[in-house]
Scaffold this motif. Structure first.
Motif, short mmCIF file in Angstrom:
data_model
loop_
_atom_site.label_atom_id
_atom_site.label_comp_id
_atom_site.label_asym_id
_atom_site.label_seq_id
_atom_site.Cartn_x
_atom_site.Cartn_y
_atom_site.Cartn_z
N ARG A 126 0.66 -1.07 -0.09
CA ARG A 126 -0.04 0.13 -0.11
C ARG A 126 0.91 1.36 0.01
NH1 ARG A 126 -4.55 -0.66 4.25
NH2 ARG A 126 -4.76 -2.50 2.96
N ASP A 127 1.87 1.32 0.83
CA ASP A 127 2.94 2.49 0.77
C ASP A 127 3.39 2.56 -0.80
OD1 ASP A 127 2.38 2.75 3.37
OD2 ASP A 127 4.21 1.39 4.03
N LEU A 128 3.73 1.62 -1.39
CA LEU A 128 4.19 1.77 -2.76
C LEU A 128 3.25 2.47 -3.87
CD1 LEU A 128 6.43 -1.50 -3.08
CD2 LEU A 128 6.97 0.77 -2.13
N HIS A 129 2.01 2.54 -3.25
CA HIS A 129 1.06 3.02 -4.43
C HIS A 129 1.08 2.20 -5.61
CE1 HIS A 129 1.05 6.66 -2.13
NE2 HIS A 129 2.10 6.85 -2.07
N LEU A 130 1.11 1.09 -5.48
CA LEU A 130 0.74 0.04 -6.44
C LEU A 130 -0.97 -0.31 -6.49
CD1 LEU A 130 3.58 -2.18 -6.13
CD2 LEU A 130 3.20 -1.14 -8.33
N PRO A 131 -1.35 -0.94 -7.82
CA PRO A 131 -2.68 -1.31 -7.75
C PRO A 131 -3.07 -2.33 -6.67
CG PRO A 131 -1.87 -0.98 -9.91
CD PRO A 131 -0.68 -0.80 -9.03
N SER A 132 -4.23 -2.24 -6.29
CA SER A 132 -4.44 -3.27 -5.07
C SER A 132 -4.41 -4.72 -5.54
CB SER A 132 -5.88 -2.91 -4.64
OG SER A 132 -6.75 -2.94 -5.58
N SER A 133 -4.59 -5.01 -6.94
CA SER A 133 -4.58 -6.36 -7.49
C SER A 133 -3.19 -7.07 -7.03
CB SER A 133 -5.02 -6.43 -8.61
OG SER A 133 -4.08 -5.83 -9.63
N VAL A 134 -2.03 -6.30 -7.04
CA VAL A 134 -0.65 -6.61 -7.00
C VAL A 134 -0.70 -7.61 -5.58
CG1 VAL A 134 1.69 -6.08 -6.37
CG2 VAL A 134 0.41 -4.98 -8.22
N MET A 170 3.77 -24.00 -17.72
CA MET A 170 3.10 -24.75 -16.72
C MET A 170 3.47 -24.03 -15.33
SD MET A 170 1.50 -26.99 -18.04
CE MET A 170 0.99 -28.03 -16.26
N ALA A 171 4.62 -23.67 -15.13
CA ALA A 171 5.10 -23.11 -13.92
C ALA A 171 4.79 -21.63 -13.60
CB ALA A 171 6.58 -23.18 -13.69
N LEU A 172 4.58 -20.86 -14.69
CA LEU A 172 4.29 -19.35 -14.53
C LEU A 172 3.01 -18.85 -14.23
CD1 LEU A 172 6.09 -16.82 -15.03
CD2 LEU A 172 4.95 -16.70 -17.31
N ALA A 173 2.84 -18.40 -13.01
CA ALA A 173 1.50 -17.85 -12.09
C ALA A 173 1.33 -16.24 -12.58
CB ALA A 173 1.71 -17.94 -10.74
N ALA A 174 2.46 -15.59 -12.58
CA ALA A 174 2.11 -13.97 -12.94
C ALA A 174 3.29 -13.48 -13.24
CB ALA A 174 1.50 -13.36 -11.52
N VAL A 175 3.32 -12.26 -14.09
CA VAL A 175 4.31 -11.49 -14.30
C VAL A 175 3.96 -9.97 -14.23
CG1 VAL A 175 5.92 -10.80 -16.36
CG2 VAL A 175 5.02 -12.99 -16.27
N LEU A 176 4.95 -9.31 -13.58
CA LEU A 176 4.75 -8.07 -13.03
C LEU A 176 5.92 -7.12 -13.50
CD1 LEU A 176 3.26 -5.57 -11.26
CD2 LEU A 176 4.66 -6.29 -9.33
N ASN A 177 5.38 -6.17 -14.48
CA ASN A 177 6.50 -5.25 -14.84
C ASN A 177 6.54 -3.85 -14.41
OD1 ASN A 177 7.48 -7.45 -16.86
ND2 ASN A 177 8.74 -5.73 -17.31
N VAL A 225 4.65 2.89 -12.11
CA VAL A 225 3.69 2.60 -13.09
C VAL A 225 3.97 1.27 -13.44
CG1 VAL A 225 2.88 3.07 -15.50
CG2 VAL A 225 3.46 4.84 -13.67
N ALA A 226 2.86 0.25 -13.44
CA ALA A 226 3.05 -1.25 -13.59
C ALA A 226 2.20 -1.78 -14.46
CB ALA A 226 3.09 -1.70 -12.30
N GLU A 227 2.56 -3.04 -15.04
CA GLU A 227 1.44 -3.88 -15.86
C GLU A 227 1.56 -5.37 -15.14
OE1 GLU A 227 2.22 -4.08 -19.79
OE2 GLU A 227 4.24 -4.93 -19.72
N LEU A 228 0.26 -5.74 -14.83
CA LEU A 228 0.53 -7.17 -14.30
C LEU A 228 -0.32 -8.11 -15.25
CD1 LEU A 228 0.92 -9.29 -11.89
CD2 LEU A 228 -1.30 -8.15 -11.14
N LEU A 229 0.21 -9.37 -15.57
CA LEU A 229 -0.54 -10.38 -16.24
C LEU A 229 -0.53 -11.46 -15.44
CD1 LEU A 229 -1.61 -11.84 -18.62
CD2 LEU A 229 0.75 -12.70 -19.30
N MET A 230 -1.75 -11.77 -14.98
CA MET A 230 -2.26 -13.06 -14.24
C MET A 230 -2.29 -14.21 -15.40
SD MET A 230 -2.12 -12.16 -11.12
CE MET A 230 -2.81 -13.41 -10.34
#
Length: 461
Positions: A211-219, A362-369, A383-388
């Motif tokens: 929360r302190d990092l101001h990232l979107p809540s879905s992280v 098979m192993a990958l769960a998520a990628v955050l950039n 500023v980020a992007e997330l792929l679940m």
């Protein structure tokens, strides 16, 4: 003092030797007179005895005279040698004392500068604490360049034994350093234009929350994944390690897990709250990442944190660990979701890449950039992007169709995915970014415009 004692001893000895010589000569004279008076009356045996004593007196006198001449010069030479050695030792001690005082002064100045950095770090919010470098660039002209020898003299004692050996071998080393009462610091010692140079960064004492990092809540969902590989990508200095530590902190506060982190060096120190956290530092606790990772798998961990995946062997072990039911978190130097996955696959020989794609799918769960952008208020924000990763993304990874992963972000938004344009639009709506900067940063400016219009309609309604 020793010189005075040697001089006194020489004077006394010379007096004794000269007195002995005089006594020997007197004895010779007395015996000679006695022999002359009794020369005619004494028997032959008595005369012979007297002449023996005369000969003894002569020999003794000569010996004493010779010692009186030779020994004083020898002792004088020894006394001069001792005096010279004492003078040199005194000068050396004075020089050493001067160097010690100079070193103490430099250390005091360094500790003062470190205290100022620590105060600055603590004055920043957790989201901005890794951006001290950017805030201090305007003061660069006020900092005088130190000589190469002075930099090495100040930094080398602070390196760990592993980092010191590495610097001696390849002239580059990373290390962490703790100053009692001030905190911990990350040190990079290197060479430039033939001279030593160092970058010293204060490490925050407090582990930030997401929360302190101001990232979107879905992280936050990344901290609750039961298993799989989570990759955090971004350029150097974009706060990847801070985000990684914040995810670990989230797990630590909410779940009872055994977490093993492997870092070079350790940046954030975690306390045991709900989880047991073991932190392994490369060079101090293990020789390299592959060795540490293989050893960690035998320690029954629930979560493995790899500070950075630098080589194919570390990547192979991390993917295998994620396949066998562990949650594995790591970082890579990349620019977007597709390049993050491509970096892993392209690190292997061509003949192995297809196999790695199947395993990674098979192993990958998520990628955050993420990247850091300057905001209108103060400092920088991520500023980020997330792929679940879902079924569609796994298929694209298997077939090396990574160009379609951006579409998967849009298709999996209900699972928590979000695009870079979503993140930019949120910052703009909060007044942290202006439109020009946001458009320049967006991968798809048209999508950003569409999102801004959507936000405007929502606000007007």
């Amino acid at each position: 003092m020793r010189q005075v004692r040697a001089h006194r001893f020489a004077v006394i000895r010379n007096g004794v030797l000269r007195a002995g010589s005089v006594l020997a000569i007197l004895l010779f004279g007395v015996l000679g007179v006695h022999a002359a008076e009794e020369g005619g009356n004494a028997s032959t045996e008595h005369a012979t005895e007297i002449f023996k004593w005369i000969n003894f007196a002569i020999v003794a006198g000569v010996i004493l005279w010779v010692f009186g001449k030779l020994l004083p010069s020898k002792f004088r030479a020894n006394a001069e040698t001792i005096s010279s050695a004492i003078t040199k030792a005194t000068a050396a001690k004075a020089a050493a004392d001067a160097q010690l005082r100079e070193a103490e002064t430099k250390l005091a100045n360094l500790e003062k500068e470190v205290a100022e950095l620590r105060a600055l770090a603590e004055s920043e919010s957790a989201a901005e604490v890794v951006r001290i470098r950017a805030a201090t660039q305007s003061d660069a002209k006020k900092i005088s360049a130190a000589a190469s020898a002075e930099i090495e003299a100040a930094v080398l004692p602070a390196l760990t034994s592993h980092a010191l050996k590495l610097y001696r071998k390849i002239q580059i080393a990373d290390s962490s350093y703790r100053v009692a009462g001030l905190g911990r610091f990350r040190i990079n010692l290197h060479r430039e234009r033939g001279n030593a140079a160092a970058a010293v960064r204060a490490l925050p004492a407090k582990v930030p929350s997401l929360r302190d990092l101001h990232l979107p809540s879905s992280v936050e969902a990344l901290a609750h994944l039961p298993r799989g590989l989570v990759l955090i990508g971004g350029p150097a200095g974009s706060g990847k390690t801070t985000t990684l530590s914040a995810i670990v902190n989230e797990i630590n506060h909410n779940e009872s897990r055994h977490i093993v982190t492997i870092e070079d060096p350790i940046e954030y120190e975690h306390k045991h709250i709900h989880s047991i956290i073991e932190q392994v530092e490369i060079g101090t606790d293990a020789p390299d990442f592959p060795t540490a990772l293989r050893a960690a798998l035998r320690q029954a961990p629930d979560v493995l944190v790899v500070g950075e995946m630098r080589d194919p062997e570390t990547m192979r072990i991390a993917v295998a660990a994620a396949e066998t039911g562990h949650l594995v978190l790591s970082t890579l130097h990349t620019t977007d979701v597709a390049s993050t996955i491509g970096r892993v696959c392209d690190s292997f020989p061509v003949e192995r890449q297809n196999t790695i794609r199947q395993e990674l799918a098979m192993a990958l769960a998520a990628v955050l950039n993420q990247i850091l952008v300057p905001v209108t208020s103060r400092g920088q924000m991520p500023v980020a992007e997330l792929l679940m990763v879902g079924f569609g993304a796994r298929q694209h990874i298997r077939h090396n169709a990574l160009q379609y992963l951006r579409q998967e972000i849009t298709l999996t938004k209900k699972k928590g995915s979000f695009s870079l344009e979503d993140s930019l639009a949120t910052l703009m709506s909060q007044g942290h970014l202006n439109r020009e900067d946001a458009t320049h940063l967006a991968f798809d400016p048209e999508e950003l415009d569409s999102l801004l219009k959507s936000h405007a309609r929502s606000n007007s309604a």
